[in-house]
Design a protein around this motif. Structure first.
Motif, PDB file in Angstrom:
ATOM      1  N   PHE A 161       0.858  -1.175   0.000  1.00  0.00           N
ATOM      2  CA  PHE A 161       0.000   0.000   0.000  1.00  0.00           C
ATOM      3  C   PHE A 161       0.903   1.238   0.000  1.00  0.00           C
ATOM      4  CE2 PHE A 161      -2.733  -3.352   1.678  1.00  0.00           C
ATOM      5  CZ  PHE A 161      -3.851  -3.201   0.862  1.00  0.00           C
ATOM      6  N   HIS A 162       0.866   2.067   1.042  1.00  0.00           N
ATOM      7  CA  HIS A 162       1.721   3.253   1.042  1.00  0.00           C
ATOM      8  C   HIS A 162       2.933   3.096   1.960  1.00  0.00           C
ATOM      9  CE1 HIS A 162      -1.047   3.840   4.454  1.00  0.00           C
ATOM     10  NE2 HIS A 162      -0.088   4.556   5.010  1.00  0.00           N
ATOM     11  N   TRP A 163       3.157   1.879   2.495  1.00  0.00           N
ATOM     12  CA  TRP A 163       4.325   1.637   3.335  1.00  0.00           C
ATOM     13  C   TRP A 163       5.477   1.123   2.483  1.00  0.00           C
ATOM     14  CZ3 TRP A 163      -0.505  -0.122   5.293  1.00  0.00           C
ATOM     15  CH2 TRP A 163      -0.956   0.580   6.412  1.00  0.00           C
ATOM     16  N   ALA A 164       6.655   1.604   2.766  1.00  0.00           N
ATOM     17  CA  ALA A 164       7.853   1.174   2.045  1.00  0.00           C
ATOM     18  C   ALA A 164       8.820   0.517   3.019  1.00  0.00           C
ATOM     19  CB  ALA A 164       8.525   2.364   1.366  1.00  0.00           C
ATOM     20  N   THR A 165       9.374  -0.614   2.621  1.00  0.00           N
ATOM     21  CA  THR A 165      10.382  -1.296   3.428  1.00  0.00           C
ATOM     22  C   THR A 165      11.556  -1.669   2.533  1.00  0.00           C
ATOM     23  OG1 THR A 165       9.338  -3.457   3.067  1.00  0.00           O
ATOM     24  CG2 THR A 165       8.700  -2.235   5.045  1.00  0.00           C
ATOM     25  N   LEU A 166      12.718  -1.782   3.115  1.00  0.00           N
ATOM     26  CA  LEU A 166      13.889  -2.193   2.352  1.00  0.00           C
ATOM     27  C   LEU A 166      13.784  -3.672   2.002  1.00  0.00           C
ATOM     28  CD1 LEU A 166      16.813  -0.450   4.298  1.00  0.00           C
ATOM     29  CD2 LEU A 166      15.493   0.417   2.373  1.00  0.00           C
ATOM     30  N   CYS A 167      14.123  -4.011   0.771  1.00  0.00           N
ATOM     31  CA  CYS A 167      14.142  -5.426   0.390  1.00  0.00           C
ATOM     32  C   CYS A 167      15.168  -6.191   1.220  1.00  0.00           C
ATOM     33  CB  CYS A 167      14.449  -5.556  -1.105  1.00  0.00           C
ATOM     34  SG  CYS A 167      13.140  -4.916  -2.179  1.00  0.00           S
ATOM     35  N   ASN A 168      16.268  -5.542   1.512  1.00  0.00           N
ATOM     36  CA  ASN A 168      17.297  -6.128   2.369  1.00  0.00           C
ATOM     37  C   ASN A 168      17.409  -5.258   3.612  1.00  0.00           C
ATOM     38  OD1 ASN A 168      19.485  -7.335   3.577  1.00  0.00           O
ATOM     39  ND2 ASN A 168      20.978  -6.632   2.057  1.00  0.00           N
ATOM     40  N   SER A 169      16.701  -5.648   4.672  1.00  0.00           N
ATOM     41  CA  SER A 169      16.643  -4.801   5.865  1.00  0.00           C
ATOM     42  C   SER A 169      17.981  -4.688   6.582  1.00  0.00           C
ATOM     43  CB  SER A 169      15.586  -5.335   6.836  1.00  0.00           C
ATOM     44  OG  SER A 169      15.900  -6.657   7.246  1.00  0.00           O
ATOM     45  N   SER A 170      18.915  -5.580   6.285  1.00  0.00           N
ATOM     46  CA  SER A 170      20.226  -5.518   6.940  1.00  0.00           C
ATOM     47  C   SER A 170      21.242  -4.717   6.128  1.00  0.00           C
ATOM     48  CB  SER A 170      20.765  -6.936   7.170  1.00  0.00           C
ATOM     49  OG  SER A 170      20.943  -7.617   5.944  1.00  0.00           O
ATOM     50  N   TYR A 171      20.776  -4.043   5.071  1.00  0.00           N
ATOM     51  CA  TYR A 171      21.686  -3.270   4.224  1.00  0.00           C
ATOM     52  C   TYR A 171      22.426  -2.210   5.037  1.00  0.00           C
ATOM     53  CZ  TYR A 171      23.251   0.265   0.914  1.00  0.00           C
ATOM     54  OH  TYR A 171      24.008   1.182   0.229  1.00  0.00           O
ATOM     55  N   ASN A 172      23.734  -2.223   4.928  1.00  0.00           N
ATOM     56  CA  ASN A 172      24.601  -1.207   5.537  1.00  0.00           C
ATOM     57  C   ASN A 172      24.515  -1.194   7.065  1.00  0.00           C
ATOM     58  OD1 ASN A 172      26.592   0.683   4.948  1.00  0.00           O
ATOM     59  ND2 ASN A 172      25.198   2.418   5.136  1.00  0.00           N
ATOM     60  N   VAL A 173      24.052  -2.288   7.656  1.00  0.00           N
ATOM     61  CA  VAL A 173      23.974  -2.385   9.117  1.00  0.00           C
ATOM     62  C   VAL A 173      25.242  -3.070   9.628  1.00  0.00           C
ATOM     63  CG1 VAL A 173      22.723  -3.341  11.086  1.00  0.00           C
ATOM     64  CG2 VAL A 173      21.466  -2.493   9.093  1.00  0.00           C
TER      65      VAL A 173
END
Length: 238
Positions: free
Chosen positions: A158-170
């Motif tokens: 819907f209008h929520w956006a999440t990173l495909c790779n949530s561990s990116y740059n962590v």
């Protein structure tokens, strides 16, 4: 929380809402224990302390995981579920821990950085190169998750956006974790204790006499604690 409760009030009878609310609060209380491990088959449906430890972890595999309060099935359905890894136990905290006890700073500085700083970032090696050169990228920097940068893939629900790779740059957290625990004097400890007891008394006053508290009384008490908390931060840093 308040906005969500107001929405519920239009659709759920008050007795049912109150029972659900307090059951949820009690359930969340034991959810934060570190004494329990896996609960076996219950963990397929219910949130468990093991699942919730992942939610609070700052290890790369823990980021944006296990949102469920009572039921974990929603995380399993929408792809945000992650098992606790015994070989890499969650280390609690933020990706970048704050060495600060100033409550106003802790509450609002991240919002301020997103609104006024992030979209103006420049490349570390080439200061003339903007990381967000396009206007649409500047808007995305405000709307997309905090870890988003141009070129990082996101998925929309819907209008929520999440990173495909949530561990990116962590980054991997330091082991053992560094805990912010500054040394303070005895008189400052006494001040903190007195401040806490006074806060507790006023909280109980708000809780049991809130219908009789006037706006001026309310504002004065809140202002007092904001100012004295700031004073505490100043004298601690000197």
């Amino acid at each position: 929380m308040l906005a969500r409760s107001l929405v519920y009030a239009f659709f759920i009878p008050p007795p049912i809402f109150l029972v659900h609310r307090y059951f949820s609060e009690i359930f969340q209380f034991w959810m934060h224990t570190s004494l329990l491990g896996s609960l076996g088959p219950l963990g397929y449906i219910l949130n468990t302390p093991s699942h919730h430890r992942v939610h609070h972890g700052r290890n790369p595999y823990c980021i944006d995981r296990n949102y469920g309060g009572v039921l974990i099935i929603w995380d399993r359905i929408f792809g945000t579920f992650e098992e606790e890894r015994l070989e890499d136990p969650p280390i609690y905290g933020l990706i970048k821990n704050e060495n600060n006890f100033n409550q106003l700073w802790l509450q609002f500085h991240t919002l301020g950085e997103l609104l006024f700083c992030k979209w103006r970032e420049k490349d570390e090696e080439n200061k003339n190169l903007k990381i967000f050169p396009k206007f649409v990228d500047k808007l995305k920097a405000l709307y997309f998750p905090p870890g988003w940068y141009p070129g990082v893939k996101v998925k929309l629900f819907f209008h929520w956006a999440t990173l495909c790779n949530s561990s990116y740059n962590v980054p991997e957290p330091e082991k053992p974790p560094i805990i912010y625990n500054p040394t303070i004097s005895r008189w400052l400890k006494a001040y903190i204790l007195g401040h806490f007891l006074l806060l507790l008394c006023i909280f109980l006053h708000f809780e049991y006499d809130r219908l009789e508290i006037g706006w001026i009384d309310f504002i004065l008490k809140i202002t007092f604690f904001i100012c004295t908390s700031k004073f505490l931060e100043i004298i601690k840093s000197t």
